[in-house]
Design a protein around this motif. Structure first.
Motif, PDB file in Angstrom:
ATOM      1  N   PRO A 141       1.847   5.229  -6.277  1.00 48.14           N
ATOM      2  CA  PRO A 141       2.264   6.754  -7.129  1.00 48.14           C
ATOM      3  C   PRO A 141       3.438   7.262  -6.606  1.00 48.14           C
ATOM      4  N   ASP A 142       4.295   7.692  -7.347  1.00 43.42           N
ATOM      5  CA  ASP A 142       5.521   8.744  -7.061  1.00 43.42           C
ATOM      6  C   ASP A 142       4.957  10.129  -7.019  1.00 43.42           C
ATOM      7  N   SER A 143       6.176  10.867  -6.484  1.00 40.81           N
ATOM      8  CA  SER A 143       5.885  12.397  -6.508  1.00 40.81           C
ATOM      9  C   SER A 143       6.880  12.961  -6.950  1.00 40.81           C
ATOM     10  N   ALA A 144       6.566  14.399  -7.633  1.00 41.21           N
ATOM     11  CA  ALA A 144       8.000  14.974  -7.792  1.00 41.21           C
ATOM     12  C   ALA A 144       8.974  15.565  -6.499  1.00 41.21           C
ATOM     13  N   LYS A 145      10.064  15.716  -6.956  1.00 43.23           N
ATOM     14  CA  LYS A 145      10.987  16.225  -5.732  1.00 43.23           C
ATOM     15  C   LYS A 145      10.577  17.251  -4.964  1.00 43.23           C
ATOM     16  N   GLY A 217       8.021  -8.033   4.778  1.00 41.39           N
ATOM     17  CA  GLY A 217       7.920  -7.400   3.574  1.00 41.39           C
ATOM     18  C   GLY A 217       7.041  -6.401   3.194  1.00 41.39           C
ATOM     19  N   LYS A 218       6.130  -6.048   4.239  1.00 42.41           N
ATOM     20  CA  LYS A 218       5.377  -4.824   4.033  1.00 42.41           C
ATOM     21  C   LYS A 218       5.638  -3.549   4.566  1.00 42.41           C
ATOM     22  N   PHE A 219       5.648  -2.519   3.796  1.00 42.76           N
ATOM     23  CA  PHE A 219       5.727  -1.080   4.686  1.00 42.76           C
ATOM     24  C   PHE A 219       4.300  -0.634   4.964  1.00 42.76           C
ATOM     25  N   ILE A 220       4.180  -0.594   6.512  1.00 43.51           N
ATOM     26  CA  ILE A 220       3.028  -0.436   7.225  1.00 43.51           C
ATOM     27  C   ILE A 220       2.996   1.024   7.632  1.00 43.51           C
ATOM     28  N   CYS A 221       2.178   1.928   6.866  1.00 44.40           N
ATOM     29  CA  CYS A 221       1.923   3.392   7.213  1.00 44.40           C
ATOM     30  C   CYS A 221       0.996   3.526   8.290  1.00 44.40           C
ATOM     31  N   ILE A 222       1.576   3.650   9.629  1.00 47.63           N
ATOM     32  CA  ILE A 222       0.671   4.037  10.735  1.00 47.63           C
ATOM     33  C   ILE A 222       0.095   5.605  10.772  1.00 47.63           C
ATOM     34  N   ARG A 223       0.772   6.364  10.598  1.00 45.45           N
ATOM     35  CA  ARG A 223       0.225   7.840  10.580  1.00 45.45           C
ATOM     36  C   ARG A 223       1.216   8.612   9.466  1.00 45.45           C
ATOM     37  N   TRP A 224       0.325   9.538   8.896  1.00 49.72           N
ATOM     38  CA  TRP A 224       1.004  10.221   8.103  1.00 49.72           C
ATOM     39  C   TRP A 224       0.235  11.619   7.881  1.00 49.72           C
ATOM     40  N   LEU A 225       0.765  12.692   8.138  1.00 53.59           N
ATOM     41  CA  LEU A 225       0.103  14.181   8.306  1.00 53.59           C
ATOM     42  C   LEU A 225       1.219  15.159   7.655  1.00 53.59           C
ATOM     43  N   ASN A 226       0.394  16.057   6.847  1.00 54.63           N
ATOM     44  CA  ASN A 226       1.228  17.035   6.165  1.00 54.63           C
ATOM     45  C   ASN A 226       0.849  18.300   6.309  1.00 54.63           C
ATOM     46  N   LEU A 227       1.360  19.344   6.609  1.00 56.82           N
ATOM     47  CA  LEU A 227       0.882  20.802   6.595  1.00 56.82           C
ATOM     48  C   LEU A 227       0.979  21.291   5.125  1.00 56.82           C
ATOM     49  N   TYR A 232       3.873  16.708   1.576  1.00 55.53           N
ATOM     50  CA  TYR A 232       3.209  15.743   0.830  1.00 55.53           C
ATOM     51  C   TYR A 232       4.083  14.923   0.116  1.00 55.53           C
ATOM     52  N   LYS A 233       4.386  15.758  -1.002  1.00 57.04           N
ATOM     53  CA  LYS A 233       5.451  15.419  -1.915  1.00 57.04           C
ATOM     54  C   LYS A 233       6.804  14.646  -1.334  1.00 57.04           C
ATOM     55  N   GLY A 234       7.242  15.033  -0.394  1.00 57.35           N
ATOM     56  CA  GLY A 234       8.460  14.593   0.276  1.00 57.35           C
ATOM     57  C   GLY A 234       8.376  13.435   0.697  1.00 57.35           C
ATOM     58  N   LEU A 235       7.174  13.218   1.568  1.00 57.62           N
ATOM     59  CA  LEU A 235       7.008  12.016   2.344  1.00 57.62           C
ATOM     60  C   LEU A 235       6.564  10.923   1.435  1.00 57.62           C
ATOM     61  N   ASN A 236       5.671  11.349   0.488  1.00 52.50           N
ATOM     62  CA  ASN A 236       4.993  10.351  -0.433  1.00 52.50           C
ATOM     63  C   ASN A 236       6.232   9.700  -1.353  1.00 52.50           C
ATOM     64  N   ARG A 237       7.351  10.363  -1.410  1.00 54.42           N
ATOM     65  CA  ARG A 237       8.423   9.914  -2.460  1.00 54.42           C
ATOM     66  C   ARG A 237       9.292   9.241  -1.502  1.00 54.42           C
ATOM     67  N   TYR A 238       9.221   9.450  -0.307  1.00 54.31           N
ATOM     68  CA  TYR A 238      10.068   8.652   0.653  1.00 54.31           C
ATOM     69  C   TYR A 238       9.328   7.290   0.832  1.00 54.31           C
ATOM     70  N   PHE A 240       7.594   5.858  -1.614  1.00 55.69           N
ATOM     71  CA  PHE A 240       7.791   5.055  -2.981  1.00 55.69           C
ATOM     72  C   PHE A 240       9.217   4.803  -3.064  1.00 55.69           C
ATOM     73  N   SER A 241      10.040   5.356  -2.198  1.00 60.39           N
ATOM     74  CA  SER A 241      11.424   4.943  -2.229  1.00 60.39           C
ATOM     75  C   SER A 241      11.763   3.359  -1.712  1.00 60.39           C
ATOM     76  N   HIS A 242      10.678   2.763  -1.096  1.00 61.07           N
ATOM     77  CA  HIS A 242      10.737   1.556  -0.459  1.00 61.07           C
ATOM     78  C   HIS A 242      10.159   0.518  -1.446  1.00 61.07           C
ATOM     79  N   LYS A 243       9.726   0.919  -2.703  1.00 65.06           N
ATOM     80  CA  LYS A 243       9.215  -0.179  -3.490  1.00 65.06           C
ATOM     81  C   LYS A 243      10.113  -1.333  -3.809  1.00 65.06           C
ATOM     82  N   ASP A 244      11.466  -1.228  -3.758  1.00 63.36           N
ATOM     83  CA  ASP A 244      12.376  -1.972  -4.251  1.00 63.36           C
ATOM     84  C   ASP A 244      12.705  -3.038  -3.031  1.00 63.36           C
ATOM     85  N   SER A 245      12.525  -2.584  -1.915  1.00 62.72           N
ATOM     86  CA  SER A 245      12.898  -3.283  -0.506  1.00 62.72           C
ATOM     87  C   SER A 245      11.613  -3.825   0.180  1.00 62.72           C
ATOM     88  N   THR A 246      10.530  -3.558  -0.303  1.00 63.41           N
ATOM     89  CA  THR A 246       9.161  -4.267   0.216  1.00 63.41           C
ATOM     90  C   THR A 246       8.500  -4.632  -0.866  1.00 63.41           C
TER      91      THR A 246
END
Length: 389
Positions: A141-145, A217-227, A232-238, A240-246
């Protein structure tokens, strides 16, 4: 067999035994990491003549619970040469390790088990869970800018921001590690295939981070933390931006039973929750003395019925509500009583299971008068742990 604590002069034997048992790549990156771990740990070894037969690695770490810091021994890379399995070496090493922890004031111990029954006999019990996402990249799922921006960098540039975010976040305060500088470097400095992305707000202050790698071909998220939600929106969109390359996106994290499925119009449809790390209370009396008992409504007793590898925990501990809270070990009690194993006590007091669940499954014996008091004392939030040992 001869038991001894290993020093760096035993590096080759210790490394080779761990590498043989766990089959990680034998390369300079793993050698450097193991050496770093060895310098900061106590390694208990069992020798047959001059050959290392078995070992247990105990790393002194700190965890945060109830706004307090507890000393914890992280147990990892428990390994035996196949020639010497079944001879009780691990039994002796674990017993010595627990005795040392008790003498040195270490209150808790965590480990990642290869077998839950095997480590349960040493007083450990399942306390942490993990949730795993694995889906086609196009379905993430994508997020707003977001108002800020995401910047990718190497570890040396990212580490101060990562540490700052960890210190400000509540995520690590429910049984998670308070990482020291050496632990960060051990986990991330030598990882040449790992990327670091930080989210910065409009004032250029870091508010979230993402640690990940891209393999096969996998984007593997090791750790993700938001304050913040913007992080959250910025990193989630980041991501999502790999959807065409992975082809796929995977993400595993400590499960806190609140996944925020409500955030997206199309929530992630599938996730797997699995059991993960075990914990044990090394010193029940000291743990109770640090436990937040200010809201104790009435006096009661906790009886730990069986803990053969830490016999100092066996017996009855009275929690008395007087002008000052008193916790003492007694030979007998007239107070309402909770009878419980050391394994279930860890699960209860760290918030993994409720007293109602333990009663329903007949894991405890408890006086009905104190059930509500126990509910008010024990955490309502599940413990979270992101680190392996």
């Amino acid at each position: 067999m001869t038991l001894k604590k290993l020093s760096v002069e035993h590096f080759n034997q210790s490394y080779q035994l761990a590498q043989y048992a766990f089959r990680f790549a034998d390369d300079q990156q793993h050698r450097n990491g193991f050496y770093q771990l060895m310098k900061h740990s106590t390694i208990y070894g069992a020798f047959y003549k001059q050959q290392l037969a078995s070992q247990v690695i105990a790393t002194p770490l700190k965890v945060q619970l109830f706004h307090q810091v507890f000393d914890m021994a992280g147990i990892g890379l428990v390994s035996s040469d196949p020639s010497f399995r079944g001879q009780g070496n691990i039994d002796q090493l674990m017993q010595q390790m627990l005795e040392d922890c008790y003498q040195n004031g270490v209150t808790l111990s965590y480990l990642d088990p290869f077998s839950y029954p095997f480590y349960r006999k040493y007083g450990y019990e399942l306390t942490f869970e993990r949730i795993c996402y694995d889906l086609e990249s196009s379905k993430w799922p994508d997020s707003a800018k977001a108002a800020g921006y995401v910047y990718r960098m190497n570890w040396e540039d990212a580490k101060d921001g990562v540490k700052q975010i960890d210190q400000q976040s509540d995520k690590h305060k429910y049984g998670g590690l308070l990482c020291e500088d050496w632990w960060y470097d051990y986990k991330f400095k030598e990882k040449t295939n790992v990327y670091f992305a930080l989210y910065y707000n409009q004032q250029d202050q870091p508010e979230g981070y993402l640690i990940y790698k891209i393999e096969s071909g996998k984007f593997i998220c090791i750790r993700w933390l938001n304050l913040t939600v913007e992080a959250y929106k910025g990193l989630n969109r980041y991501i999502f931006s790999h959807k065409d390359s992975t082809e796929r996106i995977t993400f595993e994290k400590g499960y806190d039973r609140n996944e925020g499925f409500f955030i997206h119009d199309k929530p992630v449809a599938q996730a797997i929750v699995r059991p993960e790390m075990m914990a044990r209370i090394v010193d029940v009396q000291t743990f109770l003395q640090k436990y937040p008992l200010k809201n104790l409504k009435e006096s009661f007793a906790i009886t730990v019925e069986n803990d053969p590898y830490a016999p100092w925990n066996e017996g009855t501990f009275e929690l008395k509500k007087n002008e000052q809270l008193q916790i003492q070990k007694v030979t007998s009690t007239s107070l309402p009583e909770l009878k419980i194993s050391v394994q279930r006590l860890a699960q209860l007091l760290l918030g993994y299971v409720s007293i109602d669940d333990l009663i329903f499954h007949e894991f405890v014996s408890v006086d009905e008068k104190i059930i509500e008091s126990i509910k008010q004392l024990t955490p309502q939030k599940a413990p979270i742990l992101e680190d392996y040992f």
